[in-house]
Design a protein around this motif. Sequence first.
Motif, mmCIF file in Angstrom:
data_model
loop_
_atom_site.group_PDB
_atom_site.id
_atom_site.type_symbol
_atom_site.label_atom_id
_atom_site.label_comp_id
_atom_site.label_asym_id
_atom_site.label_seq_id
_atom_site.Cartn_x
_atom_site.Cartn_y
_atom_site.Cartn_z
ATOM 1 N N ARG A 145 0.827 -1.268 0.028
ATOM 2 C CA ARG A 145 0.357 0.193 0.149
ATOM 3 C C ARG A 145 1.253 1.419 -0.242
ATOM 4 O O ARG A 145 0.851 2.449 -1.049
ATOM 5 N N GLU A 146 1.816 1.084 0.528
ATOM 6 C CA GLU A 146 2.766 2.672 0.809
ATOM 7 C C GLU A 146 3.738 2.568 -0.712
ATOM 8 O O GLU A 146 4.250 4.177 -0.774
ATOM 9 N N TYR A 147 4.779 1.677 -0.554
ATOM 10 C CA TYR A 147 5.905 1.726 -2.012
ATOM 11 C C TYR A 147 5.487 1.453 -2.458
ATOM 12 O O TYR A 147 6.204 1.431 -3.834
ATOM 13 N N PHE A 148 4.423 0.484 -3.540
ATOM 14 C CA PHE A 148 4.073 -0.258 -4.829
ATOM 15 C C PHE A 148 3.779 0.267 -5.645
ATOM 16 O O PHE A 148 3.447 -0.030 -6.601
ATOM 17 N N ASP A 149 3.209 1.630 -5.213
ATOM 18 C CA ASP A 149 2.053 2.370 -5.952
ATOM 19 C C ASP A 149 2.940 2.127 -7.421
ATOM 20 O O ASP A 149 4.103 3.058 -7.150
ATOM 21 N N LYS A 150 2.035 2.639 -9.092
ATOM 22 C CA LYS A 150 3.534 3.651 -9.900
ATOM 23 C C LYS A 150 3.775 4.504 -9.810
ATOM 24 O O LYS A 150 5.138 4.614 -10.535
ATOM 25 N N GLN A 151 3.245 5.829 -8.539
ATOM 26 C CA GLN A 151 3.620 6.484 -9.217
ATOM 27 C C GLN A 151 5.180 6.819 -8.184
ATOM 28 O O GLN A 151 5.793 7.371 -8.309
ATOM 29 N N SER A 152 5.108 5.622 -6.884
ATOM 30 C CA SER A 152 6.826 5.933 -6.391
ATOM 31 C C SER A 152 7.439 4.912 -6.691
ATOM 32 O O SER A 152 7.516 4.453 -7.479
ATOM 33 N N SER A 153 8.990 5.835 -5.893
ATOM 34 C CA SER A 153 10.101 4.906 -6.715
ATOM 35 C C SER A 153 10.962 4.996 -5.136
ATOM 36 O O SER A 153 11.223 5.536 -4.422
ATOM 37 N N VAL A 154 11.472 3.349 -5.456
ATOM 38 C CA VAL A 154 12.318 3.296 -4.304
ATOM 39 C C VAL A 154 13.895 2.146 -4.684
ATOM 40 O O VAL A 154 14.312 2.285 -5.461
ATOM 41 N N ARG A 155 14.315 2.960 -3.994
ATOM 42 C CA ARG A 155 16.021 3.234 -4.239
ATOM 43 C C ARG A 155 16.649 1.992 -2.695
ATOM 44 O O ARG A 155 16.540 3.128 -1.652
ATOM 45 N N VAL A 156 17.383 1.557 -2.324
ATOM 46 C CA VAL A 156 17.851 1.246 -1.477
ATOM 47 C C VAL A 156 19.773 0.313 -1.907
ATOM 48 O O VAL A 156 19.920 0.442 -2.712
ATOM 49 N N GLN A 157 20.643 1.001 -0.733
ATOM 50 C CA GLN A 157 21.787 0.164 -1.031
ATOM 51 C C GLN A 157 22.372 -0.220 0.640
ATOM 52 O O GLN A 157 21.920 0.500 1.482
ATOM 53 N N ASP A 162 20.626 -25.247 9.150
ATOM 54 C CA ASP A 162 18.766 -24.747 8.451
ATOM 55 C C ASP A 162 18.757 -23.012 8.740
ATOM 56 O O ASP A 162 17.184 -22.869 9.136
ATOM 57 N N ALA A 163 19.713 -23.160 10.130
ATOM 58 C CA ALA A 163 19.133 -21.833 10.099
ATOM 59 C C ALA A 163 19.865 -20.959 9.914
ATOM 60 O O ALA A 163 21.123 -20.606 10.593
ATOM 61 N N ALA A 164 19.752 -19.287 9.913
ATOM 62 C CA ALA A 164 20.778 -18.382 10.095
ATOM 63 C C ALA A 164 20.430 -16.506 10.076
ATOM 64 O O ALA A 164 19.571 -16.379 10.201
ATOM 65 N N VAL A 165 21.410 -15.934 11.004
ATOM 66 C CA VAL A 165 20.737 -14.579 11.010
ATOM 67 C C VAL A 165 21.429 -13.925 10.179
ATOM 68 O O VAL A 165 22.895 -13.498 9.800
ATOM 69 N N ALA A 166 21.137 -13.043 9.305
ATOM 70 C CA ALA A 166 21.693 -11.645 8.862
ATOM 71 C C ALA A 166 21.822 -10.352 9.486
ATOM 72 O O ALA A 166 20.898 -9.968 9.632
ATOM 73 N N SER A 167 22.998 -9.167 9.708
ATOM 74 C CA SER A 167 22.635 -8.269 10.074
ATOM 75 C C SER A 167 22.861 -7.418 8.615
ATOM 76 O O SER A 167 24.391 -7.977 8.697
ATOM 77 N N TYR A 168 23.790 -6.291 8.917
ATOM 78 C CA TYR A 168 23.481 -5.412 7.613
ATOM 79 C C TYR A 168 23.038 -4.208 7.748
ATOM 80 O O TYR A 168 22.194 -3.567 8.895
ATOM 81 N N THR A 169 23.438 -3.178 7.394
ATOM 82 C CA THR A 169 23.544 -1.397 7.727
ATOM 83 C C THR A 169 22.418 -1.025 6.304
ATOM 84 O O THR A 169 23.137 -2.240 5.169
ATOM 85 N N PHE A 170 21.719 -0.639 6.058
ATOM 86 C CA PHE A 170 21.622 -0.100 4.496
ATOM 87 C C PHE A 170 21.370 1.555 4.259
ATOM 88 O O PHE A 170 20.895 2.052 5.611
ATOM 89 N N GLN A 171 21.191 2.160 3.022
ATOM 90 C CA GLN A 171 20.489 3.406 3.436
ATOM 91 C C GLN A 171 19.010 3.109 2.537
ATOM 92 O O GLN A 171 18.642 2.456 1.271
ATOM 93 N N PHE A 172 17.465 4.339 2.540
ATOM 94 C CA PHE A 172 16.508 3.418 1.929
ATOM 95 C C PHE A 172 16.107 5.060 1.729
ATOM 96 O O PHE A 172 16.165 6.076 2.195
ATOM 97 N N HIS A 173 15.450 5.094 0.177
ATOM 98 C CA HIS A 173 15.124 6.294 -0.223
ATOM 99 C C HIS A 173 13.426 5.945 -1.205
ATOM 100 O O HIS A 173 13.701 5.183 -1.634
ATOM 101 N N ALA A 174 12.206 6.539 -0.684
ATOM 102 C CA ALA A 174 11.241 6.216 -1.322
ATOM 103 C C ALA A 174 10.281 7.736 -1.360
ATOM 104 O O ALA A 174 10.466 8.378 -0.358
ATOM 105 N N ASN A 175 10.185 8.069 -3.300
ATOM 106 C CA ASN A 175 9.434 8.955 -3.218
ATOM 107 C C ASN A 175 8.379 8.876 -3.208
ATOM 108 O O ASN A 175 7.676 7.403 -3.600
ATOM 109 N N ARG A 176 7.252 9.972 -3.152
ATOM 110 C CA ARG A 176 5.544 9.384 -3.362
ATOM 111 C C ARG A 176 5.175 8.536 -2.845
ATOM 112 O O ARG A 176 4.596 8.227 -3.167
ATOM 113 N N ILE A 177 5.435 8.536 -1.687
ATOM 114 C CA ILE A 177 5.343 6.880 -0.580
ATOM 115 C C ILE A 177 3.526 7.613 -0.198
ATOM 116 O O ILE A 177 3.093 8.845 -0.038
ATOM 117 N N ALA A 178 2.550 6.255 -0.143
ATOM 118 C CA ALA A 178 0.900 7.324 0.113
ATOM 119 C C ALA A 178 1.044 6.881 2.174
ATOM 120 O O ALA A 178 2.024 5.912 2.601
#
Length: 148
Positions: free
Chosen positions: A68-80, A92-108
């Motif tokens: 609902r928030e990010y997947f509209d046609k008008q929105s854009s999402v970038r992540v690094q 059969d089990a693992a934990v992944a930890s990391y940092t990220f940068q996230f930018h979204a335009n025109r989210i609802a």
Amino acid sequence: MTPTYVTFLPMSSLSIDEVRAEVTRFWNVFTSKASDLLEEFYAPDASVFASSSARSEPGRLAVARRKREYFDKQSSVRVQVGYIEVQLLSDDAAVASYTFQFHANRIAAGAGNAVEEDIQHGRATQVFLVDSDHKLRIVHEHFSVSAD
């Protein structure tokens, strides 16, 4: 509500590279706005803490909210994504930890408003388990934002 338990079957040893590849695939699916594929990442009883939430929510609800928030046609999402540290807990089990940068335009946002979201110092922890179909599933996810 009765909790759902998944029986995990043994398979060949899970590798660090497999988990890193799954994290990368997760973000590729997210940024391509493929909600049906995003939902497949989560175990049926997965719990998720979003970067701005005060409490956890079921994984399927988190996917519906993200759609609902990010997947509209008008929105854009970038992540690094930064370096993905993986701890193998078992075959059969693992934990992944990391940092990220996230930018979204025109989210609802509420009331039909469109806003921008910019996370410069995000932190992620995703706990993966191999399910009975031998697929990696997220059973717990926690995104947070640095206070600086």
